[in-house]
Design a protein around this motif. Structure first.
Motif, PDB file in Angstrom:
ATOM      1  N   GLU A 312      16.146  -4.484  41.805  1.00 26.46           N
ATOM      2  CA  GLU A 312      17.036  -3.923  40.595  1.00 26.46           C
ATOM      3  C   GLU A 312      16.296  -4.418  39.361  1.00 26.46           C
ATOM      4  O   GLU A 312      16.108  -3.501  38.586  1.00 26.46           O
ATOM      5  N   PRO A 358      21.235   7.013  34.328  1.00 24.38           N
ATOM      6  CA  PRO A 358      21.028   7.840  35.645  1.00 24.38           C
ATOM      7  C   PRO A 358      20.110   7.439  36.772  1.00 24.38           C
ATOM      8  O   PRO A 358      20.378   7.364  38.042  1.00 24.38           O
ATOM      9  N   ALA A 359      19.095   7.149  36.311  1.00 23.94           N
ATOM     10  CA  ALA A 359      17.853   6.514  36.984  1.00 23.94           C
ATOM     11  C   ALA A 359      18.370   5.514  37.970  1.00 23.94           C
ATOM     12  O   ALA A 359      18.154   5.283  39.310  1.00 23.94           O
ATOM     13  N   TYR A 360      19.060   4.396  37.227  1.00 20.36           N
ATOM     14  CA  TYR A 360      19.356   3.226  37.978  1.00 20.36           C
ATOM     15  C   TYR A 360      20.501   3.469  38.782  1.00 20.36           C
ATOM     16  O   TYR A 360      20.626   3.032  40.095  1.00 20.36           O
ATOM     17  N   LEU A 361      21.548   4.579  38.714  1.00 18.89           N
ATOM     18  CA  LEU A 361      22.607   4.761  39.250  1.00 18.89           C
ATOM     19  C   LEU A 361      22.098   5.587  40.606  1.00 18.89           C
ATOM     20  O   LEU A 361      22.674   5.275  41.880  1.00 18.89           O
ATOM     21  N   GLN A 362      21.070   6.339  40.497  1.00 17.91           N
ATOM     22  CA  GLN A 362      20.589   7.266  41.608  1.00 17.91           C
ATOM     23  C   GLN A 362      19.686   6.230  42.700  1.00 17.91           C
ATOM     24  O   GLN A 362      20.051   6.341  43.615  1.00 17.91           O
ATOM     25  N   ALA A 363      19.020   5.333  42.122  1.00 14.88           N
ATOM     26  CA  ALA A 363      18.562   4.256  42.782  1.00 14.88           C
ATOM     27  C   ALA A 363      19.235   3.282  43.737  1.00 14.88           C
ATOM     28  O   ALA A 363      18.915   2.897  44.838  1.00 14.88           O
ATOM     29  N   GLY A 365      23.126   3.116  43.033  1.00 19.09           N
ATOM     30  CA  GLY A 365      24.628   3.444  43.241  1.00 19.09           C
ATOM     31  C   GLY A 365      25.042   2.571  42.346  1.00 19.09           C
ATOM     32  O   GLY A 365      26.682   2.377  42.696  1.00 19.09           O
TER      33      GLY A 365
END
Length: 388
Positions: A312, A358-363, A365
């Protein structure tokens, strides 16, 4: 943080007008895992803080109220021991240290709260300890030297909170200076202020919202690996006490006796100290992009040499590297979770944050949190005109 709710809650619960104290959290700009190797760190106090309202009560006890937890605790001064109420230990531990040092404390009331995000690595516990020590020194006219307050706060965390912390967090909270980073020598506790003139940049923390269970066990392993390196170098150079005393050439002399992994850990510590010293010179020159370059190097070392990062943290630093207007980024803290520290142009902030979430959420959740921080002074009294 607005101190008004703290002050009004104190008056409602206990009556009278309290003494108000603010005590800040901290960031560490560079210098990670160098403290226990007697190296350098570069923290700064920030505008996320604990506010404490205190007053004498004429009793033989302290009455404590946490605004954030909406909980109250009453403890006789002669019956201090670690409490089952977790938040109370940060205050009670300080009271215990002051009493053991012979300071004449009397009964007091305290209401506190803060806006330091919990679990984000911004040292909310140190801020509360330091605020308590400073507030009691002022309330009872004890005139305790600031560096002694720092020691009492650190010892309180060791004894009542059960955390064997270093001294950086408390030092930064008490000794912070507005607009400056604080270079702290973890061996001598000598310190120097360096200007942090960010100009068109600002500091943004991205919170991974994770804390992997490896953190404590791997921390202990890293300490042992560093000690192993020191022991090997000391056989040739008896004066060596820690990695602080070791040059790259001295370390290389011991390479045949050390596992490659230990060599890698020790090289990181030597490199990180050098990055910090170079970074301070860059700050003196006002070279923020140059300082940001040292931050990239710090994270690379923490990830590949010291191996205390996680997927992360690496994702967020690599993401930052691809964004316009980012001068530098690195993981901050012990590792395996927590925050990244990002040096971002103010003009690019909105785009940076809009893309990061959004990038972190996609990677992963996971919903990403962020905090914008500014550099402020250390623990101090709040004047009545500062209460809205």
């Amino acid at each position: 943080m607005n101190p008004h709710p703290i002050a009004t809650t104190f008056t409602r619960l206990f009556g009278g007008q309290p003494l108000l104290v603010r005590s800040p959290g901290r960031i560490n700009l560079i210098g990670e895992h160098t403290d226990y190797n007697e190296g350098f760190v570069l923290p700064a106090a920030i505008d996320k803080e604990m506010i404490l309202a205190v007053g004498r009560n004429g009793l033989d006890r302290c009455r404590l109220y946490s605004l954030d937890y909406q909980q109250q605790l009453e403890v006789p001064l002669q019956e201090l021991r670690p409490s089952q109420t977790g938040w109370a230990n940060y205050l009670l531990g300080v009271v215990d240290q002051l009493q053991k040092a012979g300071y004449p404390l009397q009964g007091f009331d305290c209401v506190f709260g803060g806006d330091i995000p919990m679990g984000a690595g911004l040292s909310s516990s140190a801020a509360l300890e330091c605020g308590t020590a400073f507030a009691l020194s002022e309330l009872f006219d004890l005139r305790i030297d600031r560096q002694l307050l720092i020691r009492f706060a650190q010892k309180a965390e060791h004894t009542f909170a059960g955390v064997q912390c270093g001294i950086m967090d408390q030092f930064a909270s008490v000794m912070g200076k507005e607009g400056h980073a604080l270079q702290l020598d973890c061996r001598s506790l000598d310190y120097t202020y360096f200007p942090l003139q960010l100009q068109e940049y600002q500091l943004i923390l991205l919170d991974t919202q994770v804390k992997h269970s490896l953190a404590s066990s791997e921390y202990n392993t890293r300490r042992l690996e560093c000690e192993q390196g020191v022991a090997a170098v000391r056989r040739r150079h008896p004066h060596v006490q820690s990695l602080r005393d070791v040059s790259p050439a001295m370390l290389q002399e011991a390479a045949a006796e050390l596992p490659p992994l230990v060599m890698k850990r020790c090289r990181y510590v030597l490199d990180e100290n050098e990055r910090l010293l170079q970074g301070c010179e860059l700050l003196k020159m006002g070279d923020i992009p140059g300082f940001g370059h040292q931050m990239w190097g710090s994270h690379a070392g923490l990830s590949s040499q010291y191996e205390v990062s996680c997927s992360e943290l690496d994702f967020l630093v690599n993401f930052a590297k691809e964004q316009a207007g980012v001068a530098g980024a690195r993981m901050m803290g012990g590792g395996f979770g927590g925050c990244t520290l990002n040096l971002v142009k103010s003009a690019n902030k909105e785009a940076f944050l809009a893309a990061a979430g959004p990038a972190y959420l996609q990677a992963f959740g996971i919903a990403l949190k962020h905090y914008e921080v500014a550099i402020r002074g250390g623990t101090s009294i709040l004047n009545p005109d500062q209460v809205a």
